[in-house]
Design a protein around this motif. Structure first.
Motif, PDB file in Angstrom:
ATOM      1  N   GLU A  28      10.716  16.033 -73.322  1.00 20.45           N
ATOM      2  CA  GLU A  28      11.405  15.270 -74.510  1.00 20.45           C
ATOM      3  C   GLU A  28      10.998  16.409 -75.671  1.00 20.45           C
ATOM      4  O   GLU A  28       9.897  17.228 -75.544  1.00 20.45           O
ATOM      5  CB  GLU A  28      10.344  14.043 -75.024  1.00 20.45           C
ATOM      6  CG  GLU A  28      10.690  13.131 -74.264  1.00 20.45           C
ATOM      7  CD  GLU A  28      10.465  11.507 -74.758  1.00 20.45           C
ATOM      8  OE1 GLU A  28       9.637  11.740 -75.987  1.00 20.45           O
ATOM      9  OE2 GLU A  28      10.371  10.687 -73.999  1.00 20.45           O
ATOM     10  N   HIS A  85      13.278  12.858 -81.938  1.00 22.98           N
ATOM     11  CA  HIS A  85      12.811  13.156 -80.625  1.00 22.98           C
ATOM     12  C   HIS A  85      14.064  12.744 -79.710  1.00 22.98           C
ATOM     13  O   HIS A  85      14.651  12.124 -80.067  1.00 22.98           O
ATOM     14  CB  HIS A  85      11.498  12.663 -80.189  1.00 22.98           C
ATOM     15  CG  HIS A  85      11.400  11.141 -79.826  1.00 22.98           C
ATOM     16  ND1 HIS A  85      11.544  10.163 -81.038  1.00 22.98           N
ATOM     17  CD2 HIS A  85      11.030  10.423 -78.906  1.00 22.98           C
ATOM     18  CE1 HIS A  85      11.438   9.124 -80.513  1.00 22.98           C
ATOM     19  NE2 HIS A  85      10.979   9.127 -79.090  1.00 22.98           N
ATOM     20  N   HIS A  87      15.149  11.558 -75.523  1.00 25.26           N
ATOM     21  CA  HIS A  87      14.880  10.821 -74.493  1.00 25.26           C
ATOM     22  C   HIS A  87      15.739  11.201 -73.399  1.00 25.26           C
ATOM     23  O   HIS A  87      17.006  11.317 -73.373  1.00 25.26           O
ATOM     24  CB  HIS A  87      15.206   9.345 -74.663  1.00 25.26           C
ATOM     25  CG  HIS A  87      14.181   8.612 -75.486  1.00 25.26           C
ATOM     26  ND1 HIS A  87      14.167   6.955 -75.715  1.00 25.26           N
ATOM     27  CD2 HIS A  87      12.979   8.947 -75.959  1.00 25.26           C
ATOM     28  CE1 HIS A  87      13.072   6.893 -76.496  1.00 25.26           C
ATOM     29  NE2 HIS A  87      12.447   7.658 -76.682  1.00 25.26           N
ATOM     30  N   ASP A  97       6.665   4.470 -78.890  1.00 23.24           N
ATOM     31  CA  ASP A  97       7.530   4.935 -80.052  1.00 23.24           C
ATOM     32  C   ASP A  97       7.344   3.860 -81.109  1.00 23.24           C
ATOM     33  O   ASP A  97       7.001   4.315 -82.265  1.00 23.24           O
ATOM     34  CB  ASP A  97       9.057   5.049 -79.738  1.00 23.24           C
ATOM     35  CG  ASP A  97       9.155   6.186 -78.910  1.00 23.24           C
ATOM     36  OD1 ASP A  97       8.523   7.111 -78.907  1.00 23.24           O
ATOM     37  OD2 ASP A  97      10.339   6.365 -78.453  1.00 23.24           O
TER      38      ASP A  97
END
Ligand SMILES: [Zn+2]
Length: 136
Positions: A28, A85, A87, A97
């Motif tokens: 990530e 970020h 995924h 998260d």
């Protein structure tokens, strides 16, 4: 404080974040989004951060790097308005998260490296989706 309804980025900034996410694979990636605004937040600068977890399922940022980012934002008279970020899955917040969103109630922008989608969320009482708008 007014509730945030959207995050505004240029197509160049979205391209930059998508490229960062692809370069970081299989891990990530993460970045801080600096800018201004409350209801409609506008990104003026992207600060690429190192994913200290070097993980494909999570990210974290070293405390020292965090402090430097907040310092830089203050010097530029900008705010950390969002956290980006990526995924390698759907662009929806994971359980971890959500835990961090709750203590960090800024816009969380998530990019999916599997479907190329950007989605944004914020935590206020519960997770709420925020519109991602492209500046002309
Ligand atoms: Zn995540």
């Amino acid at each position: 404080m007014e509730a945030t309804t959207s995050i505004i980025l240029t197509s160049g900034q979205l391209d930059q974040l998508a490229a960062l996410a692809r370069q970081s694979l299989p891990n990530e990636s993460c970045a801080f989004l600096l800018g201004k605004g409350e209801k409609e937040t506008t990104v003026t600068e992207i600060l690429t951060m190192r994913n200290a977890d070097e993980s494909i399922i999570s990210f974290s940022i070293e405390p020292k790097e965090l402090l430097q980012a907040y310092d830089l934002a203050e010097k530029k008279k900008l705010q950390v308005i969002g956290i980006f970020h990526s995924h390698p899955a759907r662009p929806s917040p994971s359980g971890t998260d959500i835990k961090f969103m709750e203590i960090n109630p800024v816009v969380w922008l998530i990019y999916s490296t599997t479907n190329g989608q950007f989605k944004a969320y914020i935590y206020d009482n519960d997770v709420r989706e925020v519109a991602v708008k492209i500046k002309e």
